[in-house]
Design a protein around this motif. Structure first.
Motif, PDB file in Angstrom:
ATOM      1  N   VAL A   1       4.103 -16.304  -1.078  1.00  0.00           N
ATOM      2  CA  VAL A   1       3.807 -15.139  -1.921  1.00  0.00           C
ATOM      3  C   VAL A   1       2.676 -15.472  -2.879  1.00  0.00           C
ATOM      4  O   VAL A   1       1.748 -14.675  -3.086  1.00  0.00           O
TER       5      VAL A   1
ATOM      6  N   VAL B   1      -0.628 -15.583  -0.764  1.00  0.00           N
ATOM      7  CA  VAL B   1      -1.036 -14.276  -0.247  1.00  0.00           C
ATOM      8  C   VAL B   1      -1.464 -13.349  -1.374  1.00  0.00           C
ATOM      9  O   VAL B   1      -2.507 -12.685  -1.299  1.00  0.00           O
ATOM     10  N   ALA B   2      -0.668 -13.326  -2.461  1.00  0.00           N
ATOM     11  CA  ALA B   2      -1.007 -12.439  -3.567  1.00  0.00           C
ATOM     12  C   ALA B   2      -2.323 -12.868  -4.208  1.00  0.00           C
ATOM     13  O   ALA B   2      -3.137 -12.026  -4.610  1.00  0.00           O
TER      14      ALA B   2
ATOM     15  N   PHE C   1      -5.326 -11.871  -1.624  1.00  0.00           N
ATOM     16  CA  PHE C   1      -5.628 -10.463  -1.355  1.00  0.00           C
ATOM     17  C   PHE C   1      -5.492  -9.595  -2.588  1.00  0.00           C
ATOM     18  O   PHE C   1      -5.238  -8.407  -2.476  1.00  0.00           O
ATOM     19  N   ARG C   2      -5.661 -10.171  -3.800  1.00  0.00           N
ATOM     20  CA  ARG C   2      -5.391  -9.380  -4.994  1.00  0.00           C
ATOM     21  C   ARG C   2      -6.409  -8.277  -5.192  1.00  0.00           C
ATOM     22  O   ARG C   2      -6.150  -7.313  -5.901  1.00  0.00           O
ATOM     23  N   THR C   3      -7.587  -8.380  -4.594  1.00  0.00           N
ATOM     24  CA  THR C   3      -8.599  -7.337  -4.804  1.00  0.00           C
ATOM     25  C   THR C   3      -8.890  -6.577  -3.520  1.00  0.00           C
ATOM     26  O   THR C   3      -9.979  -6.050  -3.353  1.00  0.00           O
ATOM     27  N   THR C   4      -7.934  -6.520  -2.604  1.00  0.00           N
ATOM     28  CA  THR C   4      -8.188  -5.880  -1.324  1.00  0.00           C
ATOM     29  C   THR C   4      -7.354  -4.620  -1.202  1.00  0.00           C
ATOM     30  O   THR C   4      -6.159  -4.646  -1.464  1.00  0.00           O
ATOM     31  N   TRP C   5      -8.008  -3.557  -0.818  1.00  0.00           N
ATOM     32  CA  TRP C   5      -7.287  -2.311  -0.620  1.00  0.00           C
ATOM     33  C   TRP C   5      -7.448  -1.833   0.809  1.00  0.00           C
ATOM     34  O   TRP C   5      -8.538  -1.970   1.399  1.00  0.00           O
ATOM     35  N   ILE C   6      -6.390  -1.261   1.356  1.00  0.00           N
ATOM     36  CA  ILE C   6      -6.485  -0.651   2.675  1.00  0.00           C
ATOM     37  C   ILE C   6      -6.946   0.782   2.491  1.00  0.00           C
ATOM     38  O   ILE C   6      -6.395   1.503   1.657  1.00  0.00           O
TER      39      ILE C   6
ATOM     40  N   MET D   1      -4.147   1.920  -0.175  1.00  0.00           N
ATOM     41  CA  MET D   1      -2.973   1.120  -0.495  1.00  0.00           C
ATOM     42  C   MET D   1      -3.377  -0.328  -0.691  1.00  0.00           C
ATOM     43  O   MET D   1      -4.262  -0.829  -0.015  1.00  0.00           O
ATOM     44  N   HIS D   2      -2.757  -0.983  -1.642  1.00  0.00           N
ATOM     45  CA  HIS D   2      -3.062  -2.387  -1.880  1.00  0.00           C
ATOM     46  C   HIS D   2      -2.580  -3.217  -0.688  1.00  0.00           C
ATOM     47  O   HIS D   2      -1.477  -3.042  -0.218  1.00  0.00           O
ATOM     48  N   LEU D   3      -3.438  -4.121  -0.204  1.00  0.00           N
ATOM     49  CA  LEU D   3      -3.060  -4.923   0.961  1.00  0.00           C
ATOM     50  C   LEU D   3      -1.929  -5.883   0.642  1.00  0.00           C
ATOM     51  O   LEU D   3      -1.199  -6.333   1.538  1.00  0.00           O
ATOM     52  N   VAL D   4      -1.754  -6.181  -0.680  1.00  0.00           N
ATOM     53  CA  VAL D   4      -0.727  -7.156  -1.061  1.00  0.00           C
ATOM     54  C   VAL D   4       0.671  -6.642  -0.713  1.00  0.00           C
ATOM     55  O   VAL D   4       1.538  -7.430  -0.342  1.00  0.00           O
TER      56      VAL D   4
ATOM     57  N   ALA E   1       1.595  -7.370   2.921  1.00  0.00           N
ATOM     58  CA  ALA E   1       1.556  -8.819   3.139  1.00  0.00           C
ATOM     59  C   ALA E   1       2.746  -9.503   2.478  1.00  0.00           C
ATOM     60  O   ALA E   1       3.416 -10.351   3.093  1.00  0.00           O
ATOM     61  N   VAL E   2       3.045  -9.110   1.226  1.00  0.00           N
ATOM     62  CA  VAL E   2       4.162  -9.762   0.523  1.00  0.00           C
ATOM     63  C   VAL E   2       5.489  -9.362   1.162  1.00  0.00           C
ATOM     64  O   VAL E   2       6.403 -10.194   1.298  1.00  0.00           O
TER      65      VAL E   2
ATOM     66  N   VAL F   1       5.920 -11.519   4.111  1.00  0.00           N
ATOM     67  CA  VAL F   1       6.284 -12.894   3.725  1.00  0.00           C
ATOM     68  C   VAL F   1       7.768 -12.976   3.391  1.00  0.00           C
ATOM     69  O   VAL F   1       8.479 -13.890   3.840  1.00  0.00           O
ATOM     70  N   LEU F   2       8.244 -11.999   2.601  1.00  0.00           N
ATOM     71  CA  LEU F   2       9.649 -12.070   2.184  1.00  0.00           C
ATOM     72  C   LEU F   2      10.590 -11.879   3.371  1.00  0.00           C
ATOM     73  O   LEU F   2      11.609 -12.571   3.484  1.00  0.00           O
TER      74      LEU F   2
ATOM     75  N   VAL G   1      -5.103  -2.218  10.391  1.00  0.00           N
ATOM     76  CA  VAL G   1      -5.506  -0.992   9.703  1.00  0.00           C
ATOM     77  C   VAL G   1      -6.534  -1.315   8.619  1.00  0.00           C
ATOM     78  O   VAL G   1      -7.468  -0.545   8.378  1.00  0.00           O
ATOM     79  N   TRP G   2      -6.368  -2.471   7.975  1.00  0.00           N
ATOM     80  CA  TRP G   2      -7.323  -2.834   6.916  1.00  0.00           C
ATOM     81  C   TRP G   2      -8.711  -3.084   7.499  1.00  0.00           C
ATOM     82  O   TRP G   2      -9.718  -2.606   6.989  1.00  0.00           O
TER      83      TRP G   2
END
Lengths: 196, 121
Positions: free
Chosen positions: A126, A129-130, A133-138, B1-4, B7-8, B11-12, B50-51
């Motif tokens: 976590v 990954v966090a 990708f903290r500044t990435t948006w889909i 949508m935030h990619l986090v 992804a998180v 992971v969980l 998708v991203w």
């Protein structure tokens, strides 16, 4: 001017009834439900309930696919996982004579070690990954990217060979499962003699 | 949508599956945990597809392949578990210890080793 206006209207139509923020909120809520169901699946002491909570977790993941506009994969997930894999697992539980009620020995003795490994892996992953990708948006606007039309076109235009190889693999798995589970002639005679 | 978010979540879910594989005793519950791990990977694949807006949609194609392979895996796995249950009368993983090393000793018992050497000589 008119072009962008039309595009916006089309995008709104293509994207359905949820605003971008709404999609995020629904994604988070469904994610919490999915994670909770997964945790109950791996911790409950009633074996059949574990299979039923697995249905909730897999269905939640199907909803997440829908929110990510991967519509075809969502329905494949519902059909294959919720429809057949869980039924197979329930059959397996039935045929191995799993206890129906609470079974005290569902977890093995290395449970603390497993918990430590899982928590350490979760914390490390976590964090990485966090941070990555903290500044990435889909960008979910525009045409949906996983409709049945798009999926079918790419699957049968660019991925035909892997697709056919996969069908051979499924056939091999089918034959293998049958060979594994049918009794041999010797076992049958032994069983008959034992019955007498 | 935030990619986090996806992804998180993946992971969980994966770590939940890891815990289940390590902590469960019944082989079918272990298979369920494996399914959770595979689904976490699928979620990652779809989110990154998708991203990146891949023109070949490699992520989604690979997700479909993973789902099919998972179905094959669960079929074979359940056949093996049923066969083990038929032969041994149990589906508990930690009772299937035929291949374990003997208790109370290291990987190789020195005395055994000497005896084998003598026998070979």
């Amino acid at each position: 001017m008119t072009g962008t206006g039309t595009h916006d209207v089309l995008a709104a139509q293509a994207h359905g009834f949820l605003s971008p923020t709404g999609v995020e909120i629904v994604f988070l809520l469904v994610g919490v439900v999915t994670l909770g169901a997964a945790i109950v699946t791996v911790t409950t002491r009633q074996l059949v309930h574990a299979a039923l909570w697995l249905v909730v977790a897999l269905g939640g993941i199907a909803v997440e696919y829908l929110l990510l506009t991967a519509e075809f994969i969502a329905w494949v997930q519902v059909l294959i996982y919720v429809g057949s894999v869980v039924v197979l697992l329930l059959f397996g539980l039935m045929l191995t004579k799993a206890p129906i009620g609470r079974s005290p020995d569902a977890d093995s003795a290395n449970r603390p070690a497993a918990l430590a490994v899982a928590v350490a892996a979760a914390a490390a992953l976590v964090w990485v990954v966090a941070d990555a990708f903290r500044t990435t948006w889909i960008d979910l606007r525009g045409a949906p990217q996983g409709t049945t039309k798009v999926s079918g076109e790419i699957l049968f235009r660019h991925w035909v060979l892997p697709f056919e190889a996969l069908s051979v693999l499924l056939l091999a798995a089918l034959v293998g499962a049958i060979v594994l589970s049918r009794r041999t002639e010797r076992e049958n005679t032994e069983r008959k003699n034992g019955a007498r | 949508m935030h990619l986090v978010y996806p992804a998180v979540l993946a992971v969980l879910l994966f770590c939940t599956g890891v815990y289940g594989v390590l902590a469960r005793r019944n082989a079918i519950l272990v298979l369920m945990s494996v399914e959770l791990m595979l689904n976490a990977v699928n979620l990652n694949l779809v989110a990154f597809d998708v991203w990146l807006r891949d023109t070949l949609h490699a992520g989604q194609a690979l997700t479909l392949f993973t789902i099919a392979i998972a179905a094959a895996e669960i079929g074979i796995g359940l056949a093996i578990v049923l066969q083990v249950h038929r032969n041994r009368g149990t589906a508990d993983i930690d009772r299937l210890r035929d291949l374990r090393e003997p208790d109370g000793a290291g990987p190789q018992q020195p005395a055994d080793h000497d005896e084998k050497a003598e026998a070979a000589a």
